[in-house]
Structures are given as C-alpha cells and as structure tokens.
Write an enzyme that holds these catalytic residues in place. Sequence first.
Site, short mmCIF file in Angstrom:
data_model
loop_
_atom_site.label_atom_id
_atom_site.label_comp_id
_atom_site.label_asym_id
_atom_site.label_seq_id
_atom_site.Cartn_x
_atom_site.Cartn_y
_atom_site.Cartn_z
N ARG A 1 0.84 -1.21 0.00
CA ARG A 1 0.00 0.00 0.00
C ARG A 1 0.87 1.25 0.00
O ARG A 1 2.08 1.18 0.22
CB ARG A 1 -0.87 0.05 1.27
CG ARG A 1 -1.94 -1.00 1.30
CD ARG A 1 -2.88 -0.79 2.47
NE ARG A 1 -2.28 -1.13 3.75
CZ ARG A 1 -2.22 -0.29 4.79
NH1 ARG A 1 -2.70 0.92 4.69
NH2 ARG A 1 -1.69 -0.69 5.93
N ILE B 1 3.12 4.42 0.07
CA ILE B 1 4.39 4.85 -0.52
C ILE B 1 5.15 3.66 -1.12
O ILE B 1 5.70 3.74 -2.21
CB ILE B 1 5.24 5.58 0.55
CG1 ILE B 1 4.55 6.91 0.93
CG2 ILE B 1 6.66 5.83 0.05
CD1 ILE B 1 5.13 7.60 2.16
N SER C 1 9.81 0.68 3.75
CA SER C 1 8.71 1.64 3.87
C SER C 1 7.66 1.19 4.87
O SER C 1 6.83 2.00 5.30
CB SER C 1 8.06 1.85 2.49
OG SER C 1 7.11 2.86 2.53
N GLY D 1 5.56 0.67 7.96
CA GLY D 1 5.55 1.45 9.20
C GLY D 1 4.15 1.63 9.73
O GLY D 1 3.16 1.47 9.00
N TYR E 1 6.09 7.51 17.74
CA TYR E 1 6.32 7.51 16.28
C TYR E 1 7.54 8.35 15.94
O TYR E 1 8.43 7.91 15.20
CB TYR E 1 5.07 8.05 15.57
CG TYR E 1 5.19 8.12 14.07
CD1 TYR E 1 5.11 6.96 13.30
CD2 TYR E 1 5.38 9.34 13.41
CE1 TYR E 1 5.21 7.02 11.91
CE2 TYR E 1 5.48 9.40 12.03
CZ TYR E 1 5.39 8.25 11.28
OH TYR E 1 5.50 8.31 9.91
N LYS F 1 11.08 7.11 14.28
CA LYS F 1 11.56 7.61 12.99
C LYS F 1 12.92 8.29 13.12
O LYS F 1 13.73 8.28 12.19
CB LYS F 1 10.51 8.56 12.38
CG LYS F 1 9.24 7.84 11.95
CD LYS F 1 9.54 6.81 10.87
CE LYS F 1 8.35 6.05 10.37
NZ LYS F 1 8.67 5.06 9.35
P1 NAP Z 1 0.25 3.02 4.71
O1 NAP Z 1 -0.45 3.35 3.44
O2 NAP Z 1 -0.50 2.93 5.98
O3 NAP Z 1 1.10 1.68 4.48
C1 NAP Z 1 1.80 1.09 5.51
C2 NAP Z 1 2.51 -0.11 4.98
O4 NAP Z 1 3.28 -0.69 6.03
C3 NAP Z 1 1.57 -1.19 4.46
O5 NAP Z 1 2.05 -1.71 3.26
C4 NAP Z 1 1.62 -2.24 5.57
O6 NAP Z 1 1.44 -3.56 5.09
C5 NAP Z 1 3.03 -2.08 6.06
N1 NAP Z 1 3.23 -2.62 7.41
C6 NAP Z 1 2.81 -2.09 8.58
N2 NAP Z 1 3.17 -2.89 9.61
C7 NAP Z 1 3.82 -3.96 9.06
C8 NAP Z 1 4.44 -5.12 9.57
N3 NAP Z 1 4.47 -5.38 10.90
N4 NAP Z 1 5.02 -5.98 8.73
C9 NAP Z 1 5.01 -5.73 7.40
N5 NAP Z 1 4.45 -4.66 6.84
C10 NAP Z 1 3.86 -3.78 7.66
O7 NAP Z 1 1.36 4.11 5.02
P2 NAP Z 1 2.34 4.95 4.08
O8 NAP Z 1 1.91 6.35 4.16
O9 NAP Z 1 2.56 4.29 2.79
O10 NAP Z 1 3.64 4.81 4.98
C11 NAP Z 1 4.84 4.23 4.50
C12 NAP Z 1 5.97 4.74 5.34
O11 NAP Z 1 6.03 6.17 5.20
C13 NAP Z 1 5.81 4.48 6.83
O12 NAP Z 1 7.02 4.06 7.37
C14 NAP Z 1 5.39 5.82 7.39
O13 NAP Z 1 5.76 5.97 8.72
C15 NAP Z 1 6.13 6.76 6.48
N6 NAP Z 1 5.56 8.10 6.41
C16 NAP Z 1 4.29 8.31 5.97
C17 NAP Z 1 3.78 9.61 5.97
C18 NAP Z 1 2.39 9.92 5.51
O14 NAP Z 1 1.94 11.06 5.72
N7 NAP Z 1 1.66 9.00 4.88
C19 NAP Z 1 4.59 10.67 6.38
C20 NAP Z 1 5.87 10.41 6.80
C21 NAP Z 1 6.37 9.13 6.81
P3 NAP Z 1 0.04 -4.38 5.21
O15 NAP Z 1 -1.07 -3.42 4.91
O16 NAP Z 1 0.19 -5.46 4.21
O17 NAP Z 1 -0.03 -4.92 6.61
#
Ligand code: NAP
Length: 251
Positions: free
Chosen positions: A23, A25, A96, A98, A161, A165
């Site tokens: 999902r 990023i 990625s 998280g 969080y 990070k």
């Molecule tokens: P997201 O759409 O919620 O996706 C999170 C992803 O992490 C999913 O693919 C999920 O996999 C995976 N995940 C979570 N826990 C896991 C685990 N224990 N084992 C394996 N996979 C796991 O979030 P996103 O926005 O793409 O976030 C990606 C990264 O960017 C994260 O590290 C987040 O902290 C960072 N980030 C995001 C933002 C933002 O505003 N969105 C800002 C700064 C940083 P499943 O669904 O398959 O479980």
Amino acid sequence: MPGINSLAYLYTMETLLISGGSRGIGAAVAKLAIGKYNIAILYKNSKDKAEALCNELSTKGVIEAFYCDVSSEQSVKEAVSKVLKRFGKIDKLCCSAGIAQSKMFIDLTAEDWRNMFATNVDGVYYLTKQVCEGMLERKSGSIVYVSSIWGEEGASMESAYSASKAAIIGLGKSLAKEFAPNGVRVNVVTPGAIDTDMMKGYSKEDLKEVAESIPLGRLGEAKEVAEAILFLLESSYITGAVLPVNGGGIF
Ligand code: NAP
C-alpha cells in the site's frame, strides 16, 4: 530482449525489495520501478492489495508478493530467504513498512511504545541485517529508509512515532559510514504529510488545516515520495543523506 517470464530476463535484472509494498508509498515505489527491476513486495495484512498490485503491474515487469511481518525476526528471515530463492540476490532495499499512532505521552503504554519500535525500528534492523550481507560481499547495493519529518522535528502526541523515525535516521546515517567502504549506500527520506491510508484517521477539516500549513499548500502524493526514493536508490555518490519530501514543511 528475452521475454519477462524467461530465466534470462530474471537474472539480468537487479532486484528491488520493498517492505510496505502492499500500500501507500511502498506500492508507489513498485509502480515507478516496475520494468527496471525484479520487484519483491512484502505485505502483512493486505494480501489482497499486494496481489492486486502484482496483477496490475505484471504485464510491465516481474513483481511478486511475499508475506512478512517485519516486527518478527523469524518472519523477515523466511521472507528474505524466499526472495533470494526466487531472484538470486537483492540489489536494492526500500524499507517503507511502518505504523503510526497519535496519543498523549501521558497515556502512552509500554506496549504502545514496544509495538511502535517493533515495526518501525526492529523491522528496519531485521531487513537490513538479512539483506546487507550479500550487498557487502558483492560490494554493491543501495538502501533507502522511509523515516518522517517528525523523526527530525518531533511531533506533539506522536512521541513514540517520532522517536522511532529518529532512530532509523541514526541507523541510516551510521550504516552509510560503515558500509561505504564496501560500496553500499544508505539514505533516508523524511516525508511530510502524504495522502495515503496513514492519514485516514484525520477529519477533512484537519487535513485542510494541515494542507494550509504546508508552504506548497497541499498534501504530498505517494508517487512524489517514491520519486525521491528511486532517485536515492539509483544515485551513485549520495550516501548518508536525509532527504525531506514535505512540500516545504508543516507549520
Ligand atoms: P500506509 O499506506 O498505511 O502503508 C503502511 C505499509 O506498512 C503497508 O504496506 C503495511 O502492510 C506495512 N506494514 C505495517 N506494519 C507492518 C508489519 N508489521 N510488517 C510488514 N508490513 C507492515 O502508510 P504509508 O503512508 O505508505 O507509509 C509508508 C511509510 O512512510 C511508513 O514508514 C510511514 O511511517 C512513512 N511516512 C508516511 C507519511 C504519511 O503522511 N503518509 C509521512 C511520513 C512518513 P500491510 O497493509 O500489508 O499490513
């Protein structure tokens, strides 16, 4: 040019492993990189989304989904070993996966803290540990961690969080120095507010307020972070960098 299902094609391509590839990023990185690499995406809960992404991209290149709970060392070992069995080696790693949690520090339990670190920090450690050995031996490889603006600046009500990070920024910068003599680069991106499922918990009004506080006046898109990740994965003289992808910041 050999067909994308032939062994010749498989072994001439480099392999990119993306945690969180089901999902947001991570999935955007897969969409951008398909055809340039053999892609292995890891999923935990979103098997359907991971499989749908593989189906969507399978005409453009080789992509496969593997189950992995990054918070479990055993699960990471098993997943990486399956990826290696399928593709032979891992040339590039994007961490990625998280989780986020918004809670007053006063209410934060030890379990909340542990869960956050288990996924956001231990997960990055386990993956790097399993993948780096081959890279160091081959004297070639590139790793990008997805941290956050809050890992640099700290966020109220997101202390666990933010701390998690910040930890991977420290890890990335350290490994950049340690791995450099072996030709392995490690970089970090620090996204701001990006329009993915992670922002789903916010109301429309809150999101409007966040957007207005960003100099570029809007949330970022997953693709825009993916572009920065791919740039760092493919650069040749950048290591130990922390690249903000945040529209100018969040104020
Ligand atoms: P997201 O759409 O919620 O996706 C999170 C992803 O992490 C999913 O693919 C999920 O996999 C995976 N995940 C979570 N826990 C896991 C685990 N224990 N084992 C394996 N996979 C796991 O979030 P996103 O926005 O793409 O976030 C990606 C990264 O960017 C994260 O590290 C987040 O902290 C960072 N980030 C995001 C933002 C933002 O505003 N969105 C800002 C700064 C940083 P499943 O669904 O398959 O479980």
